[in-house]
Design a protein around this motif. Structure first.
Motif, short mmCIF file in Angstrom:
data_model
loop_
_atom_site.label_atom_id
_atom_site.label_comp_id
_atom_site.label_asym_id
_atom_site.label_seq_id
_atom_site.Cartn_x
_atom_site.Cartn_y
_atom_site.Cartn_z
N ALA A 145 0.56 -6.71 12.15
CA ALA A 145 -0.24 -7.90 11.83
C ALA A 145 -0.96 -7.76 10.49
O ALA A 145 -1.18 -8.76 9.80
N LEU A 146 -1.31 -6.53 10.12
CA LEU A 146 -2.09 -6.34 8.90
C LEU A 146 -1.23 -6.03 7.67
O LEU A 146 -1.76 -5.96 6.56
N TRP A 147 0.07 -5.86 7.87
CA TRP A 147 0.92 -5.48 6.73
C TRP A 147 0.85 -6.48 5.56
O TRP A 147 0.75 -6.07 4.41
N PRO A 148 0.93 -7.78 5.81
CA PRO A 148 0.85 -8.72 4.68
C PRO A 148 -0.48 -8.61 3.93
O PRO A 148 -0.52 -8.67 2.69
N TYR A 149 -1.59 -8.46 4.67
CA TYR A 149 -2.90 -8.35 4.04
C TYR A 149 -3.01 -7.04 3.25
O TYR A 149 -3.55 -7.00 2.15
N LEU A 150 -2.48 -5.98 3.84
CA LEU A 150 -2.50 -4.68 3.16
C LEU A 150 -1.70 -4.74 1.86
O LEU A 150 -2.11 -4.19 0.83
N GLY A 151 -0.55 -5.42 1.89
CA GLY A 151 0.26 -5.55 0.69
C GLY A 151 -0.45 -6.31 -0.42
O GLY A 151 -0.34 -5.94 -1.59
N LEU B 145 -6.61 4.87 3.71
CA LEU B 145 -5.23 5.37 3.66
C LEU B 145 -4.56 4.96 2.36
O LEU B 145 -3.84 5.77 1.74
N ILE B 146 -4.77 3.73 1.91
CA ILE B 146 -4.21 3.27 0.64
C ILE B 146 -4.71 4.16 -0.50
O ILE B 146 -3.93 4.67 -1.31
N ALA B 147 -6.04 4.33 -0.57
CA ALA B 147 -6.63 5.10 -1.66
C ALA B 147 -6.16 6.55 -1.62
O ALA B 147 -5.82 7.13 -2.65
N ALA B 148 -6.13 7.14 -0.42
CA ALA B 148 -5.73 8.54 -0.30
C ALA B 148 -4.27 8.75 -0.67
O ALA B 148 -3.91 9.75 -1.31
N THR B 149 -3.41 7.79 -0.32
CA THR B 149 -1.98 7.92 -0.63
C THR B 149 -1.74 7.89 -2.14
O THR B 149 -1.05 8.76 -2.68
N VAL B 150 -2.32 6.90 -2.81
CA VAL B 150 -2.13 6.81 -4.26
C VAL B 150 -2.80 7.99 -4.95
O VAL B 150 -2.26 8.56 -5.91
N TYR B 151 -3.99 8.38 -4.48
CA TYR B 151 -4.68 9.54 -5.05
C TYR B 151 -3.80 10.79 -4.94
O TYR B 151 -3.69 11.57 -5.90
N SER B 152 -3.16 10.98 -3.78
CA SER B 152 -2.30 12.15 -3.59
C SER B 152 -1.07 12.09 -4.49
O SER B 152 -0.63 13.12 -5.02
#
Length: 254
Positions: free
Chosen positions: A55-61, A231-238
């Motif tokens: 349900a949150l995938w579109p908003y996350l994108g 999770l978004i920030a940590a993924t791109v940071y990594s």
């Protein structure tokens, strides 16, 4: 006690700290109402539900696109300006007081103007993110360029390197670690800018979801949405950290 390799330490250390933080969170949640502080079990169940239903995938994108777009726009403006400041003492002395003064203006205070100038939607949020990340990226790039050894630049000049070749083959590679540090910091700020921008100017990302959850007093949902933002920030940071280490290894080998 066996000493862990650097690769394993980078994996184990965050996991151990995460376990400690979750245990502390659970202890505090047991003393408070779930409305004020939901426990880890509730939040992880909500995260799993969001992941399972999608349900949150579109908003996350949308939020990811806003943060990445803002970081890209900010970098495209900051990097040429950093080179100009590095190359020209007069230009640097002229613009730096104004750049410093600009940081006294909260970026969020410009949100109404951005809406007035470009309307609602994705564009004003991206521009707000760009304004937020511009200064950290600029400063890190200037610092990185100024840390390049002067004797190395002089030697390249003696070999006939012009400004463009010098920047491409000497200054940019050596300034890359500092620049990547600025990008890591900038992207984290860009995620914050995207969420705050959506909450102030409207949007269709996770900031809008947080607004709905806040109005519904859905604390568990708010914690879960904040978890997705982390999770978004940590993924791109990594990913940027991996690129930073890889570039350091390449430089060491060459």
């Amino acid at each position: 006690m066996t000493t862990l390799s650097p690769q394993r330490r980078r994996l184990v250390a965050p996991l151990l700290l995460g376990v400690v933080l979750i245990a502390l969170w659970a202890a505090l949640a047991s003393l408070a109402s779930p409305v004020l502080l939901p426990g880890p079990g509730r939040v992880f169940a909500r995260l799993w539900d969001d992941l399972h239903t999608g349900a949150l995938w579109p908003y996350l994108g949308v939020t990811l696109a806003e943060a990445l777009g803002g970081c890209l726009v900010g970098a495209l403006v900051a990097l040429p300006l950093s080179v100009a400041i590095h190359r020209s003492v007069w230009f640097g002395d002229a613009v730096q007081p104004f750049l410093g003064a600009s940081q006294a203006i909260p970026a969020i205070a410009l949100a109404p103007l951005l809406v007035l100038w470009v309307g609602y939607g994705l564009t004003p949020v991206v521009l707000l993110c760009a304004l937020i990340v511009f200064f950290p990226i600029l400063v890190s790039a200037v610092v990185g360029l100024r840390m390049v050894p002067r004797d190395l630049i002089a030697a390249a000049r003696l070999d006939g390197a012009g400004n463009r070749a010098l920047l491409r083959h000497v200054e940019a590679p050596l300034a890359l670690p500092s620049l990547l540090g600025g990008l890591k910091n900038g992207f984290a700020l860009s995620v914050t800018g995207a969420v705050v921008g959506e909450m102030v100017m409207g949007g269709s990302g996770l900031g809008a979801v947080l607004t709905v959850q806040r109005d519904a007093v859905d604390t568990t949902g708010m914690f879960a949405t904040i978890g997705w933002l982390c999770l978004i920030a940590a993924t791109v940071y990594s990913l940027i950290t991996w690129w930073e280490r890889r570039s350091a290894i390449v430089q060491a080998l060459t």
